[in-house]
Write a protein that holds these residues in place. Structure first.
Motif, PDB file in Angstrom:
ATOM      1  N   ALA A  44      47.159  39.265  49.011  1.00 57.51           N
ATOM      2  CA  ALA A  44      47.838  38.090  48.462  1.00 57.51           C
ATOM      3  C   ALA A  44      49.316  38.086  48.843  1.00 57.51           C
ATOM      4  O   ALA A  44      49.919  37.021  49.044  1.00 57.51           O
ATOM      5  CB  ALA A  44      47.682  38.061  46.946  1.00 57.51           C
ATOM      6  N   GLU A  45      49.896  39.273  48.976  1.00 56.41           N
ATOM      7  CA  GLU A  45      51.313  39.386  49.304  1.00 56.41           C
ATOM      8  C   GLU A  45      51.567  39.312  50.815  1.00 56.41           C
ATOM      9  O   GLU A  45      52.618  38.890  51.253  1.00 56.41           O
ATOM     10  CB  GLU A  45      51.873  40.703  48.766  1.00 56.41           C
ATOM     11  CG  GLU A  45      51.815  40.811  47.244  1.00 56.41           C
ATOM     12  CD  GLU A  45      52.158  42.214  46.759  1.00 56.41           C
ATOM     13  OE1 GLU A  45      52.486  43.069  47.617  1.00 56.41           O
ATOM     14  OE2 GLU A  45      52.089  42.454  45.542  1.00 56.41           O
ATOM     15  N   HIS A  46      50.587  39.769  51.610  1.00 57.55           N
ATOM     16  CA  HIS A  46      50.737  39.818  53.063  1.00 57.55           C
ATOM     17  C   HIS A  46      49.597  39.043  53.711  1.00 57.55           C
ATOM     18  O   HIS A  46      48.609  39.619  54.163  1.00 57.55           O
ATOM     19  CB  HIS A  46      50.726  41.275  53.551  1.00 57.55           C
ATOM     20  CG  HIS A  46      51.798  42.120  52.959  1.00 57.55           C
ATOM     21  ND1 HIS A  46      53.052  42.253  53.518  1.00 57.55           N
ATOM     22  CD2 HIS A  46      51.813  42.868  51.828  1.00 57.55           C
ATOM     23  CE1 HIS A  46      53.784  43.051  52.770  1.00 57.55           C
ATOM     24  NE2 HIS A  46      53.059  43.441  51.742  1.00 57.55           N
ATOM     25  N   GLY A  47      49.733  37.760  53.784  1.00 53.36           N
ATOM     26  CA  GLY A  47      48.666  36.922  54.329  1.00 53.36           C
ATOM     27  C   GLY A  47      48.449  37.090  55.813  1.00 53.36           C
ATOM     28  O   GLY A  47      47.427  36.671  56.355  1.00 53.36           O
ATOM     29  N   ASP A  48      49.403  37.736  56.504  1.00 55.81           N
ATOM     30  CA  ASP A  48      49.313  37.884  57.957  1.00 55.81           C
ATOM     31  C   ASP A  48      48.737  39.237  58.353  1.00 55.81           C
ATOM     32  O   ASP A  48      49.098  39.810  59.365  1.00 55.81           O
ATOM     33  CB  ASP A  48      50.694  37.703  58.588  1.00 55.81           C
ATOM     34  CG  ASP A  48      51.727  38.675  58.018  1.00 55.81           C
ATOM     35  OD1 ASP A  48      51.473  39.244  56.939  1.00 55.81           O
ATOM     36  OD2 ASP A  48      52.778  38.859  58.657  1.00 55.81           O
ATOM     37  N   VAL A  49      47.827  39.771  57.551  1.00 55.31           N
ATOM     38  CA  VAL A  49      47.198  41.062  57.849  1.00 55.31           C
ATOM     39  C   VAL A  49      46.364  40.954  59.118  1.00 55.31           C
ATOM     40  O   VAL A  49      45.601  40.001  59.306  1.00 55.31           O
ATOM     41  CB  VAL A  49      46.307  41.513  56.665  1.00 55.31           C
ATOM     42  CG1 VAL A  49      45.508  42.747  57.042  1.00 55.31           C
ATOM     43  CG2 VAL A  49      47.166  41.787  55.445  1.00 55.31           C
ATOM     44  N   ASP A  50      46.497  41.938  60.021  1.00 52.59           N
ATOM     45  CA  ASP A  50      45.779  41.900  61.299  1.00 52.59           C
ATOM     46  C   ASP A  50      44.369  42.456  61.192  1.00 52.59           C
ATOM     47  O   ASP A  50      43.483  42.066  61.963  1.00 52.59           O
ATOM     48  CB  ASP A  50      46.564  42.688  62.353  1.00 52.59           C
ATOM     49  CG  ASP A  50      47.899  42.045  62.665  1.00 52.59           C
ATOM     50  OD1 ASP A  50      47.914  41.056  63.421  1.00 52.59           O
ATOM     51  OD2 ASP A  50      48.925  42.514  62.140  1.00 52.59           O
ATOM     52  N   LEU A  51      44.130  43.375  60.266  1.00 53.12           N
ATOM     53  CA  LEU A  51      42.809  43.968  60.124  1.00 53.12           C
ATOM     54  C   LEU A  51      42.689  44.656  58.769  1.00 53.12           C
ATOM     55  O   LEU A  51      43.631  45.285  58.302  1.00 53.12           O
ATOM     56  CB  LEU A  51      42.552  44.992  61.239  1.00 53.12           C
ATOM     57  CG  LEU A  51      41.203  45.713  61.230  1.00 53.12           C
ATOM     58  CD1 LEU A  51      40.055  44.724  61.421  1.00 53.12           C
ATOM     59  CD2 LEU A  51      41.157  46.790  62.315  1.00 53.12           C
ATOM     60  N   ILE A  52      41.500  44.515  58.173  1.00 50.10           N
ATOM     61  CA  ILE A  52      41.172  45.240  56.946  1.00 50.10           C
ATOM     62  C   ILE A  52      40.027  46.186  57.267  1.00 50.10           C
ATOM     63  O   ILE A  52      38.996  45.765  57.792  1.00 50.10           O
ATOM     64  CB  ILE A  52      40.750  44.285  55.811  1.00 50.10           C
ATOM     65  CG1 ILE A  52      41.880  43.303  55.496  1.00 50.10           C
ATOM     66  CG2 ILE A  52      40.368  45.073  54.554  1.00 50.10           C
ATOM     67  CD1 ILE A  52      41.462  42.184  54.553  1.00 50.10           C
ATOM     68  N   LEU A  53      40.216  47.463  56.980  1.00 51.60           N
ATOM     69  CA  LEU A  53      39.171  48.470  57.142  1.00 51.60           C
ATOM     70  C   LEU A  53      38.683  48.866  55.759  1.00 51.60           C
ATOM     71  O   LEU A  53      39.475  49.329  54.938  1.00 51.60           O
ATOM     72  CB  LEU A  53      39.709  49.697  57.883  1.00 51.60           C
ATOM     73  CG  LEU A  53      40.151  49.489  59.334  1.00 51.60           C
ATOM     74  CD1 LEU A  53      40.832  50.742  59.873  1.00 51.60           C
ATOM     75  CD2 LEU A  53      38.963  49.120  60.213  1.00 51.60           C
ATOM     76  N   VAL A  79      37.921  41.749  59.141  1.00 52.46           N
ATOM     77  CA  VAL A  79      37.475  42.932  58.409  1.00 52.46           C
ATOM     78  C   VAL A  79      36.481  43.722  59.235  1.00 52.46           C
ATOM     79  O   VAL A  79      35.604  43.158  59.891  1.00 52.46           O
ATOM     80  CB  VAL A  79      36.807  42.550  57.070  1.00 52.46           C
ATOM     81  CG1 VAL A  79      36.383  43.807  56.308  1.00 52.46           C
ATOM     82  CG2 VAL A  79      37.732  41.714  56.214  1.00 52.46           C
ATOM     83  N   ALA A  80      36.625  45.032  59.208  1.00 55.63           N
ATOM     84  CA  ALA A  80      35.650  45.948  59.811  1.00 55.63           C
ATOM     85  C   ALA A  80      35.333  47.031  58.789  1.00 55.63           C
ATOM     86  O   ALA A  80      36.104  47.272  57.858  1.00 55.63           O
ATOM     87  CB  ALA A  80      36.198  46.562  61.094  1.00 55.63           C
ATOM     88  N   VAL A  81      34.185  47.669  58.965  1.00 55.24           N
ATOM     89  CA  VAL A  81      33.736  48.690  58.022  1.00 55.24           C
ATOM     90  C   VAL A  81      33.982  50.080  58.596  1.00 55.24           C
ATOM     91  O   VAL A  81      33.686  50.349  59.767  1.00 55.24           O
ATOM     92  CB  VAL A  81      32.240  48.507  57.695  1.00 55.24           C
ATOM     93  CG1 VAL A  81      31.691  49.716  56.941  1.00 55.24           C
ATOM     94  CG2 VAL A  81      32.041  47.243  56.881  1.00 55.24           C
ATOM     95  N   LEU A  82      34.533  50.953  57.765  1.00 55.24           N
ATOM     96  CA  LEU A  82      34.744  52.354  58.106  1.00 55.24           C
ATOM     97  C   LEU A  82      33.981  53.160  57.068  1.00 55.24           C
ATOM     98  O   LEU A  82      34.409  53.266  55.919  1.00 55.24           O
ATOM     99  CB  LEU A  82      36.244  52.678  58.074  1.00 55.24           C
ATOM    100  CG  LEU A  82      36.686  54.099  58.415  1.00 55.24           C
ATOM    101  CD1 LEU A  82      36.196  54.503  59.792  1.00 55.24           C
ATOM    102  CD2 LEU A  82      38.203  54.205  58.340  1.00 55.24           C
ATOM    103  N   SER A  83      32.812  53.679  57.429  1.00 56.52           N
ATOM    104  CA  SER A  83      31.902  54.214  56.417  1.00 56.52           C
ATOM    105  C   SER A  83      31.134  55.435  56.902  1.00 56.52           C
ATOM    106  O   SER A  83      30.962  55.639  58.110  1.00 56.52           O
ATOM    107  CB  SER A  83      30.915  53.124  55.995  1.00 56.52           C
ATOM    108  OG  SER A  83      29.925  53.615  55.122  1.00 56.52           O
ATOM    109  N   ALA A  84      30.649  56.209  55.941  1.00 53.45           N
ATOM    110  CA  ALA A  84      29.804  57.369  56.237  1.00 53.45           C
ATOM    111  C   ALA A  84      28.329  57.001  56.210  1.00 53.45           C
ATOM    112  O   ALA A  84      27.469  57.852  56.451  1.00 53.45           O
ATOM    113  CB  ALA A  84      30.077  58.487  55.238  1.00 53.45           C
ATOM    114  N   SER A  85      28.009  55.758  55.929  1.00 58.06           N
ATOM    115  CA  SER A  85      26.612  55.327  55.830  1.00 58.06           C
ATOM    116  C   SER A  85      25.868  55.533  57.150  1.00 58.06           C
ATOM    117  O   SER A  85      26.395  55.261  58.227  1.00 58.06           O
ATOM    118  CB  SER A  85      26.535  53.854  55.435  1.00 58.06           C
ATOM    119  OG  SER A  85      25.197  53.400  55.432  1.00 58.06           O
ATOM    120  N   GLN A  86      24.631  56.014  57.039  1.00 63.49           N
ATOM    121  CA  GLN A  86      23.776  56.175  58.208  1.00 63.49           C
ATOM    122  C   GLN A  86      22.597  55.195  58.174  1.00 63.49           C
ATOM    123  O   GLN A  86      21.703  55.261  59.023  1.00 63.49           O
ATOM    124  CB  GLN A  86      23.245  57.616  58.256  1.00 63.49           C
ATOM    125  CG  GLN A  86      24.319  58.678  58.357  1.00 63.49           C
ATOM    126  CD  GLN A  86      25.063  58.626  59.679  1.00 63.49           C
ATOM    127  OE1 GLN A  86      24.463  58.476  60.734  1.00 63.49           O
ATOM    128  NE2 GLN A  86      26.386  58.736  59.626  1.00 63.49           N
TER     129      GLN A  86
END
Length: 209
Positions: A44-53, A79-86
């Motif tokens: 909400a504070e930084h609308g210009d975010v380049d990527l959310i992990l 958005v991209a996912v950074l996860s341990a899920s197999q």
């Protein structure tokens, strides 16, 4: 200045990635968050975010719910996912919803940096071995995924956990009426007349673990 929001509830991992990425990606600012709610404040504070992990296994709001809410909102963030899920089915869902990639936590630091840089450069990142598994999904399972929307797959995953319609609505930020509608459509598409039969059929089709 590039801005990345990293959402993970493991403090050591959060710290490590926050230290590694800026060393290899120039002009990068990392916002580390141990909860989705904290990340939403920063967004909400930084609308210009380049990527959310985001990690899939978060204590306050599930990663799938966060992804769905993001891509169905009027203000979509990368958005991209950074996860341990197999779980290949979960990974399939993540990509169907609109994730820009799936980054396993098992990657070494150099491969992690390359994966993030690839996404920032406009590519979809999926490790070759995971892509091969997705490509090998039987045709009937692919059809099942095609017939059921990503939103319904998310409801299905929560149904399999035994959550009530009310709890599913809270987790997904939608009304209970909408959840009931999704459940009804799942019953129709999976030819089931109750929740247990619906989940059992989904597992048989490979839609759930």
């Amino acid at each position: 200045m590039l801005k990345i929001i990293l959402i993970d509830d493991h403090q050591l991992f959060l710290y490590g990635v926050s230290q590694i990425l800026p060393l290899h990606i120039p002009n990068l600012e990392i916002f580390g968050c141990c909860s989705v709610s904290k990340a939403q404040q920063i967004i909400a504070e930084h609308g210009d975010v380049d990527l959310i992990l985001v990690d899939l296994d978060m204590p306050d709001v599930g990663g799938l719910a966060f992804l769905s809410k993001n891509f169905q909102s009027g203000d979509v963030h990368p958005v991209a996912v950074l996860s341990a899920s197999q779980d290949i089915n979960i990974i399939q869902q993540v990509l169907q919803i609109g994730s820009l990639g799936f980054i396993p936590k098992t990657l070494g630091s150099a491969d992690l940096v390359n994966a993030v840089q690839s996404i920032l450069d406009g590519h979809i990142f999926v490790p070759a071995d995971i892509k091969q598994q997705i490509d090998a999904i039987p045709e009937e399972d692919e059809q099942a995924f095609a017939d059921i929307t990503p939103r319904q797959l998310e409801v299905l995953a929560l149904l399999s956990q035994g959550l009530s319609n009310c709890k599913i609505a809270e987790s997904m930020f939608i009304s209970e009426h909408t959840v009931k509608s999704h459940v009804k459509q799942l019953f129709q598409k999976l030819e089931a007349d109750n929740r247990l039969a619906c989940v059992t059929k989904a597992k048989d089709l490979g839609l759930l673990r």
